[in-house]
Design an enzyme around this catalytic site. Sequence first.
Site, short mmCIF file in Angstrom:
data_model
loop_
_atom_site.label_atom_id
_atom_site.label_comp_id
_atom_site.label_asym_id
_atom_site.label_seq_id
_atom_site.Cartn_x
_atom_site.Cartn_y
_atom_site.Cartn_z
N CYS A 169 25.96 54.33 48.57
CA CYS A 169 26.53 55.28 47.95
C CYS A 169 28.00 55.19 47.67
O CYS A 169 28.57 54.93 48.39
CB CYS A 169 26.18 56.63 48.54
SG CYS A 169 27.26 58.02 47.95
N CYS A 203 28.19 54.62 40.58
CA CYS A 203 27.22 55.65 41.26
C CYS A 203 25.88 54.84 41.41
O CYS A 203 25.38 54.42 40.21
CB CYS A 203 27.12 56.96 40.66
SG CYS A 203 25.87 58.17 41.66
N1 DGL Z 1 24.46 57.62 44.78
C1 DGL Z 1 25.69 58.25 44.90
C2 DGL Z 1 26.94 57.84 44.66
O1 DGL Z 1 26.82 56.35 44.41
C3 DGL Z 1 26.02 59.71 45.24
C4 DGL Z 1 25.85 60.58 44.23
C5 DGL Z 1 26.07 62.13 44.74
O2 DGL Z 1 25.45 62.55 45.71
O3 DGL Z 1 26.89 62.94 43.84
O4 DGL Z 1 27.78 58.10 44.42
#
Ligand code: DGL
Length: 247
Positions: free
Chosen positions: A70, A177
């Site tokens: 993430c 993201c």
């Molecule tokens: N998959 C996430 C990232 O790479 C999280 C997005 C979120 O929870 O806002 O930032």
Amino acid sequence: MIIALDSGIGGASILKEVMENSFNNEFVYFADTMNSPYGNKSKKQIYEIVKKNVDYLSSKYKIDVLIVACNTATSVCAEKFRKIYNFPIIGVEPPIKVAIDRGNKNILVIATKQTIKTNMTLKKYISQKNADVTIELLPLKKLAKIIDKNVEDLDVVIPYLKHKLKNGKYDAIVLGCTHYNFIKKQIKQLFPNAEIISCESGVARNVKRICSNLKSQNHKLEILLSKKNLSIQNFLDNYFCNDFSRN
Ligand code: DGL
């Protein structure tokens, strides 16, 4: 045990690439459905939530490698975690260097609000001020949530993307993201001439290098959700498919 965590489905794109490129191993995918999305929360909130998850996972498993799959959690927590935990921590970064190295001049980086605000890699490349290259950073506050809520029909992101990304003439769109890895098709549909750049393969190479001495008898995956969510559970079950035996 190789563990990947995220707020929802995003990190699964990273873990799948890792699994396809690694030797036999035991894997866990943890989706924090109870606290998602992370991107609009404060740094303090994100740190506390993710640390609690890592503490839980490290009490339950012997972690060989933790993949913070993430960008938001990596931006806020990865450096601090490396000082606390005694297992290797691999984060994910917006692959902006790849976009620049490939000669793109007009680059858009899309990510969550907190990643745009805190990510050090983005800060580094923005501060280099290369006159030939334009880098636009665009926080998309609702997109990760829309993706998690609509895993059965990801085309619903199209109106939101149209509204937010307007008609920019980009050579490259950098996905900052991991959730956005699941809507590459939709982004490409709106920007057919832009190269969509994401980080799965880079992370998988990194994990393979670190895990070269890690092997197990089985190739196994366990999927954990912090709060029951049938559509995400089904999506992840199907996504990881039957290639791997699962608990
Ligand atoms: N998959 C996430 C990232 O790479 C999280 C997005 C979120 O929870 O806002 O930032």
